[in-house]
Write a protein that holds these residues in place. Structure first.
Motif, PDB file in Angstrom:
ATOM      1  N   VAL A  22       9.789  21.269   1.233  1.00 34.66           N
ATOM      2  CA  VAL A  22      11.150  20.742   1.098  1.00 34.66           C
ATOM      3  C   VAL A  22      11.824  21.332  -0.141  1.00 34.66           C
ATOM      4  CG1 VAL A  22      12.488  18.639   0.638  1.00 34.66           C
ATOM      5  CG2 VAL A  22      10.690  18.625   2.378  1.00 34.66           C
ATOM      6  N   SER A  23      11.095  21.415  -1.247  1.00 30.15           N
ATOM      7  CA  SER A  23      11.672  21.966  -2.485  1.00 30.15           C
ATOM      8  C   SER A  23      12.136  23.399  -2.272  1.00 30.15           C
ATOM      9  CB  SER A  23      10.644  21.936  -3.616  1.00 30.15           C
ATOM     10  OG  SER A  23      10.090  20.664  -3.736  1.00 30.15           O
ATOM     11  N   VAL A  24      11.297  24.192  -1.643  1.00 31.66           N
ATOM     12  CA  VAL A  24      11.650  25.595  -1.401  1.00 31.66           C
ATOM     13  C   VAL A  24      12.865  25.670  -0.487  1.00 31.66           C
ATOM     14  CG1 VAL A  24      10.843  27.764  -0.361  1.00 31.66           C
ATOM     15  CG2 VAL A  24       9.310  26.439  -1.805  1.00 31.66           C
ATOM     16  N   SER A  25      12.873  24.823   0.532  1.00 33.76           N
ATOM     17  CA  SER A  25      14.007  24.827   1.472  1.00 33.76           C
ATOM     18  C   SER A  25      15.304  24.499   0.748  1.00 33.76           C
ATOM     19  CB  SER A  25      13.787  23.795   2.578  1.00 33.76           C
ATOM     20  OG  SER A  25      12.607  24.056   3.238  1.00 33.76           O
ATOM     21  N   VAL A  26      15.261  23.473  -0.079  1.00 34.34           N
ATOM     22  CA  VAL A  26      16.461  23.046  -0.800  1.00 34.34           C
ATOM     23  C   VAL A  26      16.938  24.170  -1.715  1.00 34.34           C
ATOM     24  CG1 VAL A  26      17.322  21.448  -2.577  1.00 34.34           C
ATOM     25  CG2 VAL A  26      15.949  20.589  -0.657  1.00 34.34           C
ATOM     26  N   PHE A  27      16.004  24.773  -2.428  1.00 33.84           N
ATOM     27  CA  PHE A  27      16.359  25.853  -3.349  1.00 33.84           C
ATOM     28  C   PHE A  27      17.008  27.024  -2.592  1.00 33.84           C
ATOM     29  CE2 PHE A  27      14.882  29.871  -5.375  1.00 33.84           C
ATOM     30  CZ  PHE A  27      15.698  29.818  -6.491  1.00 33.84           C
ATOM     31  N   LEU A  28      16.394  27.436  -1.505  1.00 35.41           N
ATOM     32  CA  LEU A  28      16.933  28.575  -0.746  1.00 35.41           C
ATOM     33  C   LEU A  28      18.266  28.207  -0.106  1.00 35.41           C
ATOM     34  CD1 LEU A  28      13.700  30.019   0.931  1.00 35.41           C
ATOM     35  CD2 LEU A  28      14.952  30.927  -1.020  1.00 35.41           C
ATOM     36  N   THR A  50      10.454  32.007   5.085  1.00 37.99           N
ATOM     37  CA  THR A  50       9.922  32.034   3.719  1.00 37.99           C
ATOM     38  C   THR A  50       9.275  30.696   3.375  1.00 37.99           C
ATOM     39  OG1 THR A  50      11.666  33.524   3.087  1.00 37.99           O
ATOM     40  CG2 THR A  50      10.511  32.440   1.299  1.00 37.99           C
ATOM     41  N   MET A  51       9.976  29.613   3.738  1.00 39.41           N
ATOM     42  CA  MET A  51       9.442  28.283   3.452  1.00 39.41           C
ATOM     43  C   MET A  51       8.076  28.124   4.123  1.00 39.41           C
ATOM     44  SD  MET A  51       9.090  25.037   4.886  1.00 39.41           S
ATOM     45  CE  MET A  51      10.299  24.760   6.151  1.00 39.41           C
TER      46      MET A  51
END
Lengths: 425, 636
Positions: A44-50, A113-114
């Motif tokens: 979720v963190s990676v998704s939000v960042f991207l 990527t996520m």
């Protein structure tokens, strides 16, 4: 005297002399609820960042040129992307969905990527990284500008990186398990890589050098030729099929086909003046190799740690296939891709080096001190890369970087790489 | 060992005394005596069986000494055959199992039994049957008992061997291979196709290309999946060397080995040498040479080699059909082993194969009814044909069959080196004598009955057929057999689907049904492709919908080239690196297959049960090995 017509001693076919160790099987501990929660949080963190980065790009109006050419399907421009059949197929498939937009490609590559980051996290956990170490490492890696750029641009880079990671993983399996399936896996993934990225033909050539190192049962030139044939045949099938389909459906000559296939490497003639990497290296393999190696070591010092580990660890030297593949294939392949006066930049090689490093880290067991050193090196690399991003000399990527910090339009604000001053032109 | 010898029973002492007599007679040496005792203890076998199994003395001499020590008469059943009136048909199994036969009736009505053992099991059976005072015993050789049982039950056994399966389940027999419904279906299908081409050629052509495209695509994808699974290392390893070494030879079961032969006298010395090389207690090997009545050349050759003193010779009565499965069915009646294997005359199994099979059965669930060993060729360097044949077999046995096993799809057994649980084989009705690929058919019936087939990591090396015409004869028989098998089992597709399940049913269609069809269609498609290539404008381009064109192109390019690739991979897995390059020549080999398929179709219509014999012993490697065996006096 025993007379026997049996041609060799009774060993099972395909049986390697070494102990099998299937790294791909997940240990039981990954099924614990905490592992799932941690994987979810990181994902979720990676998704939000991207998503934030993608959003910034979208409102800034930044559009990757190659993707747009593919998306618009302009016959006069599509030649630039013709070698990247895989992404072209993906674009065509997405366009079939009513109401689809080009930004969907960015979403798709970000999601990929996520997924990759989460898979990587699970590998780290499986190989003894603690929760906080693995979370930090994956998040830092996800923040690396090259990873971010490849993810949000919706270009072939992330698909290419994904295939490359799978390829190195199968090289690792070839070395550890050593069965014919892993050999076939290398061949089939190589075919996929070449279909995704025309430049991959150079990475394939670099990989052939590693086959005898990875596959220990090679003891004769015949077995080497045989092993190379197993690896090289699927890419040839892929290329032959595309060539056949091209000639059947377009009625154009083979020469035109080759020119179009090579276009992402050579670039259209009118684009050559903008090929900064070509200007910088002058088509010199050695110069390209040194520059790519240096840039990778600066932008991802954890990658350079592979070399250090090879020098220090006897175990690593005993099974060096994965380390050498991660270390040499991107650099040799990347240098080779610019050797023949190709217009390709160094960014694909850098991304592949990061992907190779990730696979190497994710399939090795390190002591705590080494794990933490790798984490620090990765963090330094990410930080340095954000600061020195223009060094890579790729117009589109640098334009993306500039658009994040100077959101007034991509191309106008591009400045040549500081390295350009050392170029011939 | 001394303890073991000290607590022997009275019958064991009788056997020991028999050995002593043989030593005194100079038939065996003191060293042989010690050797037999040691092995008898190690193998948990009768000393008589060990002596005969090791070939140290003729059975005749051994049983003669045994009778003398037991002080009972020794009879020659050839000279004094049994009285037929006292032989009971329903006791046939016991006669074979206990190696005895009612021989004569004494004046007081007592039955005299000719037996090979005066041991408790024989006595218990006799007492139960005739009462304690109702019988007496004489001794004879075990080969004589077998010979006499064959003679007495000749007609019944022959009938059962030929018609057993048909009488039990006519729908599973290839005696009549095409059902009325199948004929009607074929007629209607052909008529519809012709009418379609006459009145709606465009749509009919599109439909035909659709169907062909899907068949070829499915077949290729299925092969890819099988090859992918077969390429995985863990699929290969069933029994390790350690597991073989851990087997206690005392616990090994009796293993029946059937070797059906017909006019193969030439390779007999090689066969005997390879059977001697098997690492299995000789006393627990029940080897049967299954020879055809009238094949005097092979029978005489077997006698000359002294085979009759260590292995049993079964003479199969003449009669239609004269096929290998009929011979095997006939010999099965006399099998004493818990496990039964089939070998061809020229086979060279790896020495530990039988032990691996036992270990494999022990670690498998009871549902595993058969273990198939891998087959490959020892003379692959002879010529182009043997090389291609070797590549094909490598792919078949090293990739496809393990893949089928993994997916629980019916495995078409190889014609040789399949090892059955004998009881299961009998329950199933054994082989179909009217099917010319009885092994493939049996594999399907095994799966239908709820059994599975395992693949063991042991190889039997055979002689590849390197002569073109002989190869086409052999291959046309195989293809004809596949056609037969498909027709037989598709008489009732619903029942087949229910018994095999979804994956098994479609696997059967793609692995047994589709290949003969594709071999027949291939030449038509090749010619069409060539014709299209020379046309200035491709007439199909505008005719066929894009999706059909994509599928056809996929089949043509990726499908065919991947099949070539599988050949390369097969050579690599077997470490036949010199054959890798020949994998590229697979398309030429496919042409030969198609030629053979038309011959097969022709024969299916005219002589469906005709068994085209494959000649063996022609290769340079075989001749060289035969010469070496001859130099060693046949005891290599």
């Amino acid at each position: 005297m025993t007379i026997s017509l049996i041609p060799y001693s009774p060993t099972a076919p395909g049986e390697s002399s070494r102990t099998a160790h299937d790294y791909i099987q997940e240990p039981d501990r990954l099924r614990r609820p905490t592992d799932l929660v941690v994987s979810g949080v990181v994902g979720v963190s990676v998704s939000v960042f991207l998503a934030i980065i993608l959003n910034l790009n979208y409102f800034d109006g930044f559009q990757p040129q190659l993707l747009m050419k593919m998306w618009n399907g302009d016959e006069s421009l599509i030649g630039d992307a013709f070698g990247e059949w895989g992404p072209a197929v993906v674009v065509a498939a997405i366009k079939l969905i009513p109401g689809s937009q080009s930004v969907w490609m960015g979403l798709l590559s970000s999601s990929l990527t996520m997924a990759l980051i989460v898979i990587f996290l699970r590998y780290l956990l499986a190989f003894g990284w603690t929760y906080w170490e693995s979370c930090l490492f994956t998040l830092v890696l996800a923040c690396h500008p090259l990873v971010v750029a490849a993810s949000v641009s919706g270009s072939a880079s992330i698909l290419s990186a994904f295939t490359f990671m799978a390829l190195i993983l199968s090289v690792d399996r070839l070395e550890s398990v050593g069965d014919v399936q892993s050999q076939m896996q290398v061949g089939l993934l190589l075919a996929l890589l070449i279909l995704v990225d025309a430049d991959a033909i150079h990475y394939a050539m670099a990989l052939f050098l590693l086959v005898p190192i990875c596959y220990r049962d090679i003891d004769h030139w015949r077995s080497y030729v045989s092993a190379v044939m197993v690896v090289i045949f699927p890419p040839l099938i892929g290329l032959a099929t595309v060539a056949y389909i091209y000639t059947v459906f377009t009625d154009q000559s083979w020469e035109m086909l080759l020119r179009r296939w090579a276009s992402p490497m050579h670039g259209a003639t009118e684009m050559l003046p903008l090929a900064d990497w070509l200007h910088l290296t002058g088509g010199s393999f050695i110069k390209s190799f040194i520059l790519i190696t240096g840039l990778t070591a600066v932008m991802m010092p954890a990658w350079a740690a592979i070399l250090w580990r090879l020098a220090r660890s006897r175990f690593e030297r005993q099974v060096p296939g994965t380390a050498l593949a991660a270390l040499l294939v991107p650099t040799i392949g990347g240098a080779s891709a610019t050797f023949f006066w190709h217009a390709s930049g160094c960014a694909p090689a850098l991304i592949k080096a990061i992907a190779g490093m990730a696979v190497w880290v994710g399939t090795s067991r390190f002591p705590t001190r080494v794990r933490r050193s790798l984490l620090v090196l990765c963090a330094i690399g990410t930080l340095v890369s954000w600061l020195l991003f223009p060094l890579i000399g790729d117009r589109e990527m640098v334009a993306w970087w500039e658009s994040l910090f100077h959101p007034v339009g991509p191309v106008e604000h591009w400045t040549p790489s500081p390295l350009m001053t050392y170029g011939r032109f | 060992m001394e303890d073991a010898v000290s607590c022997v029973s009275s019958h064991d002492q009788l056997e020991l005394a028999t050995l002593g007599r043989l030593t005194r007679q100079g038939i065996i040496t003191d060293e042989d005596f010690r050797n037999v005792r040691e092995r008898g203890w190690r193998w948990g076998s009768s000393l008589i069986d060990v002596t005969i199994g090791l070939g140290l003395a003729r059975a005749w001499d051994v049983y003669g000494a045994y009778a003398a020590e037991a002080e009972v008469p020794f009879v020659d059943l050839h000279q004094s055959p049994a009285e037929r009136m006292i032989i009971e048909v329903d006791q046939r199994e016991n006669y074979i199992r206990l190696e005895l036969l009612p021989w004569r009736r004494e004046r007081g009505g007592r039955i005299v039994l000719a037996t090979t053992r005066l041991a408790p099991p024989q006595r218990e059976w006799a007492e139960k049957r005739y009462g304690a005072d109702g019988y007496s015993m004489v001794v004879t050789s075990k080969f004589d008992v077998l010979w006499e049982i064959q003679r007495v039950f000749l007609e019944i056994d022959d009938e059962e061997a030929r018609e057993g399966l048909f009488l039990r389940n006519p729908r599973k027999s290839a005696k009549s291979h095409v059902s009325r419904w199948q004929l009607l279906g074929f007629y209607l299908g052909t008529s519809a196709l012709l009418l379609g081409w006459a009145f709606a050629p465009k749509w009919t052509t599109i439909l035909v290309f659709w169907i062909l495209g899907i068949v070829y695509l499915s077949s290729f994808l299925f092969r890819f999946v099988l090859t992918w699974i077969g390429a995985k290392r863990s699929v290969d390893i069933q029994v390790s060397d350690d597991e073989v070494a851990a087997l206690d030879e005392r616990d090994l079961p009796v293993f029946t080995v059937l070797v059906p032969m017909f006019r193969e006298a030439g390779v007999l010395p090689l066969l005997m040498a390879s059977l001697r090389r098997l690492d299995y207690p000789a006393s627990k090997l029940d080897i049967k040479l299954v020879l055809e009545e009238g094949d005097d050349e092979t029978i005489e050759a077997a006698k000359r080699l002294g085979a009759a003193s260590t292995v049993e010779i079964i003479r199969v009565p003449k009669g239609h059909p004269q096929t290998k499965p009929k011979a095997c069915n006939y010999a099965l009646r006399f099998a004493r082993g818990d496990i039964l294997a089939i070998y061809d005359a020229e086979d060279q199994p790896e020495a530990d194969q039988l032990k691996k099979v036992v270990a494999c059965f022990r670690k498998s669930p009871p549902s595993v009814g058969c273990i198939q060993a891998r087959l490959n060729y020892f003379n692959f360097t002879d010529n182009f044909l043997t090389r291609m044949f070797t590549l094909e077999y490598s792919q078949w046995f090293d990739f496809l069959l393990p893949g089928l096993h993994f997916l629980r799809v019916p495995i078409p057994l190889g014609g040789t080196s399949n090892h059955f649980r004998t009881s299961i084989l009998r329950d199933l009705g054994a082989w179909d004598p009217y099917n010319v690929t009885e092994d493939a058919d049996l594999g399907v019936r095994l799966t239908q009955a709820g059994y599975t087939v395992g693949i063991v990591n042991s190889t039997t090396f055979e002689e590849a057929n390197g002569h073109l015409f002989s190869w086409i004869k052999q291959r046309s028989r195989w293809i004809k057999g596949y056609m037969q098998t498909w027709l037989v089992h598709m008489r009732d597709p619903v029942a087949l689907y229910r018994s095999l399940g979804h994956v098994g049913f479609w696997g059967f269609q793609l692995f047994i049904g589709a290949p003969p069809l594709m071999l027949l269609i291939n030449p038509i498609l090749w010619l069409t492709t060539v014709w299209l290539a020379v046309q200035p404008v491709d007439p199909l381009k505008d005719l066929l919908p894009p999706v059909v064109q994509y599928i056809s192109l996929f089949d043509l390019m990726i499908g065919n080239l991947m099949l070539v690739y599988f050949g390369i991979v097969s050579a690599f897995k077997r470490r036949y690196h010199e054959l890798t390059i020949f994998g590229l020549l697979n398309p030429l080999y496919w042409v030969l297959h198609s030629i053979a398929s038309y011959k097969a179709l022709w024969q299916l219509m005219l002589s469906p049960h005709f068994w085209e014999k494959t000649e063996h012993g022609k290769s340079a490697a075989t001749k060289k090995a035969l010469a070496a065996v001859a130099r060693e006096g046949g005891r290599a």
